[in-house]
Scaffold this active site. Structure first.
Site, PDB file in Angstrom:
ATOM      1  N   LYS A  22       0.837  -1.211   0.000  1.00 38.13           N
ATOM      2  CA  LYS A  22       0.000   0.000   0.000  1.00 38.13           C
ATOM      3  C   LYS A  22       0.868   1.257   0.000  1.00 38.13           C
ATOM      4  CE  LYS A  22      -1.862   2.119   3.932  1.00 38.13           C
ATOM      5  NZ  LYS A  22      -1.621   3.524   3.829  1.00 38.13           N
ATOM      6  N   ASN A  23       1.838   1.317   0.912  1.00 37.12           N
ATOM      7  CA  ASN A  23       2.566   2.571   1.067  1.00 37.12           C
ATOM      8  C   ASN A  23       3.479   2.883  -0.116  1.00 37.12           C
ATOM      9  OD1 ASN A  23       1.247   3.069   3.411  1.00 37.12           O
ATOM     10  ND2 ASN A  23       2.929   2.486   4.776  1.00 37.12           N
ATOM     11  N   CYS A 117      -5.103   8.047   9.114  1.00 36.27           N
ATOM     12  CA  CYS A 117      -5.327   7.540  10.470  1.00 36.27           C
ATOM     13  C   CYS A 117      -4.978   8.592  11.506  1.00 36.27           C
ATOM     14  CB  CYS A 117      -4.455   6.303  10.709  1.00 36.27           C
ATOM     15  SG  CYS A 117      -4.972   4.877   9.780  1.00 36.27           S
ATOM     16  N   ARG A 122       0.344  14.988  13.002  1.00 35.72           N
ATOM     17  CA  ARG A 122       1.044  14.532  11.793  1.00 35.72           C
ATOM     18  C   ARG A 122       1.471  15.747  10.971  1.00 35.72           C
ATOM     19  NH1 ARG A 122      -1.543   8.930   9.556  1.00 35.72           N
ATOM     20  NH2 ARG A 122       0.544   8.795   8.690  1.00 35.72           N
ATOM     21  N   ASP A 306       3.912   0.306  12.189  1.00 37.04           N
ATOM     22  CA  ASP A 306       2.684  -0.212  11.572  1.00 37.04           C
ATOM     23  C   ASP A 306       2.425  -1.684  11.921  1.00 37.04           C
ATOM     24  OD1 ASP A 306       2.278   2.263  10.531  1.00 37.04           O
ATOM     25  OD2 ASP A 306       2.581   1.723   8.433  1.00 37.04           O
ATOM     26  N   ARG A 398      -9.046   0.346   3.868  1.00 37.18           N
ATOM     27  CA  ARG A 398      -8.097   1.292   3.265  1.00 37.18           C
ATOM     28  C   ARG A 398      -6.790   0.595   2.905  1.00 37.18           C
ATOM     29  NH1 ARG A 398      -6.156   5.125   6.867  1.00 37.18           N
ATOM     30  NH2 ARG A 398      -4.704   5.279   5.155  1.00 37.18           N
TER      31      ARG A 398
END
Ligand code: UD1
Length: 420
Positions: A22-23, A117, A122, A306, A398
Site C-alpha cells: 500500500k505505502n 489515520c 502529523r 505499523d 483502506r
C-alpha cells in the site's frame, strides 16, 4: 453498517499470497503525474486508498484503464488542472504526494490538508522545508496547501526528522528539477526504494534510495512506455507472520521479500516462534505460548510502528509481562482499550504500554480505531474464545486486500455481514 464476525479460537494453517505494498502504491500512483506518457502498474493492492488515488488522478486529467483488479494502465500526457479535489484528498494521508509530483510536472498545485489515520499530530513541516529548499513558495491557509515554483532547482536538504512521507515527496519534486538534490537523513523504508526504482524505470536518475543519503540528478523528462510491478507489502506480510504466532499456527507467506521482514523475524524468534526463510516465501509457526518481549518501534530497519498493534496481540497472550515503547506516533495505543474489552490486561500511558500476559482472550464487540489497529483486532478475534464483532471496517479496507478472504483460506471462521 458492515462488520466482521470472527468466531474463535482457530490455529491458522496454510498459505497466503501477499499483495503489493500500500505505502509504495499510494506514492507510485501520484508519481505517474511526472510522466509525459503512458505506463502500466501491476501488483497494486485492491484497497480503497488505491481507488481514491485513481479518482484523484482522473480528476487531474489522467486517463486510467483497469487491466484487472491489480493492474492499471495510466496515461498522464494531459494534466488539465492544478487544483486537487479536496473531498478526495482529505480521505487519506498519502494525498500529500500530489504536491511533490505536481510541483515537478506543472510548477503549481492546490490541495487540501491530508487526512488518514488519527495517530497523533502529523505535521508536514519537513515536506514544506524540502519544497522551499528547491525554490517553491508554499502557503498553508484555510485548510489548503498552495505550492508554486517557476522552475525547481536542485539543492542539498537535511531532514530534521526521519520521515517516510517527506523523503518521498521531496524525491518526487526533485526528479524534474534543474541540477542535483541530496536528501540527508532520509528514511530507508522498502517503499522508498520502490518509488525510486519506479521513477528510475521511467527515466529518472535517483541514487542511494534505501540509505540515509539520496542523490537525485534532475532530468528533462520521464518517458513512460514501461510496466512496473509494486513491491510486496512488508506490513501485510508482518501482519500474517504475527497472526501465525498469536494463533500458534503455521503459515507460509508467498510473494514477500524476506530481507524486509528481518526485524519482525528477530522478534518472532525472541518470543519463541519459528521462522524459515525461503527468499521469496517465508514460513512462520509457533507451537507454544509466546514469551514476553520488549519492543521499541523505530524507522526501518527497526521494528515498524505499523506492526506495533499486531505485536500487541501477541504480547497480550504472552507468558509474562512486556513493554512496548512507541517512538513514532503519539496516539497509537487506542487499540489497547478494545483488546482490554476482550480480556487483555494492557495499561497504556502516553507512548508506552505495559502488557500483563493473559492465557486467553474472549470475543466481544470492538471498534477499529485506525488501519493497523483493525488488523490487530482481526488477529485477536481469531485467537479469542467465542464471537468477536469488529466494526468501523472502513479503516481496514483502506489498507488490506480481502482480509477476510485471506484469513478464511488459513482456516479462520470469519465473515463480513451487513447490519441494519
Ligand atoms: C508513513 C506511513 C505510515 C507509517 C509511517 C511511519 C505512508 C502512506 N504511511 O507515514 O503508515 O506509520 O510512515 O513508518 O507511507 N514528522 C514531522 N514532520 C514532517 C513529517 C513527519 O515531524 O514533516 C514526524 C511525524 O509526526 C512522525 C515521524 O515524523 O512522528 C514519522 O512520520 P513519517 O515517516 O513522515 O510518516 P508518514 O510518511 O506520514
Amino acid at each position: 453498517m458492515e462488520k466482521l464476525v470472527v468466531t474463535g479460537p482457530t490455529q491458522l494453517k496454510g498459505e497466503v499470497e501477499i499483495s503489493g505494498a500500500k505505502n509504495a502504491a499510494v506514492a507510485i500512483l501520484p508519481a505517474t503525474l511526472l510522466i509525459d506518457g503512458v505506463c502500466t502498474i501491476e501488483n497494486l493492492p485492491h484497497i480503497s486508498d488505491i481507488e481514491i488515488s485513481c479518482e484523484i488522478l482522473e480528476k487531474l486529467g489522467a486517463k486510467i484503464t483497469w487491466n484487472n483488479k491489480n493492474s492499471i494502465t495510466i496515461d498522464t500526457r494531459e494534466i488539465k488542472t492544478t487544483k486537487a479535489p479536496m473531498d478526495l484528498t482529505s480521505k487519506f494521508r498519502a494525498s500529500y504526494y500530489i504536491i511533490g509530483s505536481m510541483l515537478g510536472r506543472k510548477g503549481e498545485i492546490e490541495v487540501g490538508m491530508p487526512g488518514g489515520c488519527k495517530l497523533g499530530a502529523r505535521p508536514i513541516d519537513q515536506h514544506i522545508k524540502g519544497f522551499e529548499a528547491l525554490g517553491a513558495n508554499v502557503t498553508v491557509e484555510k485548510g489548503k496547501i498552495n505550492a508554486k515554483a517557476k522552475k525547481l532547482k536542485g539543492a542539498p536538504i537535511y531532514m530534521d526528522i526521519v520521515s517516510v512521507g517527506a523523503t518521498i515527496n521531496v524525491m518526487l519534486a526533485a526528479v524534474l528539477a534543474k541540477g542535483t538534490t541530496t536528501i540527508d537523513n532520509a528514511a530507508k523504508e522498502p517503499h522508498i526504494v520502490d518509488v525510486a526504482n519506479f521513477l528510475n524505470t521511467m527515466g529518472a536518475d535517483i541514487r542511494g534510495a534505501g540509505t540515509d543519503v539520496i542523490k537525485i540528478n534532475g532530468v528533462e523528462k520521464l518517458h513512460g512506455d514501461a510496466t512496473y510491478s509494486v513491491v510486496p507489502d512488508q506490513i501485510e506480510a508482518g501482519t500474517f507472520m504475527l497472526a501465525a504466532v498469536a494463533t500458534r499456527g503455521d503459515i507460509t507467506l508467498k510473494n514477500c521479500i524476506t530481507k524486509h521482514l528481518e526485524s519482525i523475524t528477530a522478534k518472532i524468534i525472541e518470543v519463541g516462534g519459528n521462522v524459515e526463510d525461503n527468499i521469496d516465501s517465508i514460513r512462520v509457526w509457533c507451537n507454544k505460548r509466546p514469551n514476553k518481549a520488549h519492543i521499541k518501534t523505530l524507522p526501518y530497519p527497526g521494528f515498524p510502528t505499523d506492526l506495533q498493534p499486531q505485536m500487541g496481540v501477541v504480547l497480550s497472550l504472552a507468558n509474562g509481562n512486556s513493554v512496548i515503547n512507541e517512538s513514532i506516533w503519539e496516539s497509537r495505543f487506542q487499540y489497547t482499550d478494545e483488546l482490554n474489552k476482550m480480556g487483555a490486561k494492557i495499561t497504556a500511558n502516553g507512548k508506552t504500554a505495559f502488557f500483563e500476559g493473559v492465557k486467553k482472550l474472549s470475543g466481544a464487540p470492538v471498534y477499529c480505531t485506525d488501519l493497523r489497529a483493525g488488523a490487530a483486532l482481526v488477529i485477536a478475534g481469531i485467537c479469542a474464545q467465542g464471537e468477536t464483532d469488529i466494526y468501523n471496517l472502513q479503516h481496514i479496507d483502506r489498507g488490506y486486500e480481502d482480509i477476510e478472504g485471506k484469513f478464511r483460506k488459513l482456516g479462520a471462521n470469519i465473515k463480513r455481514v451487513t447490519e441494519e
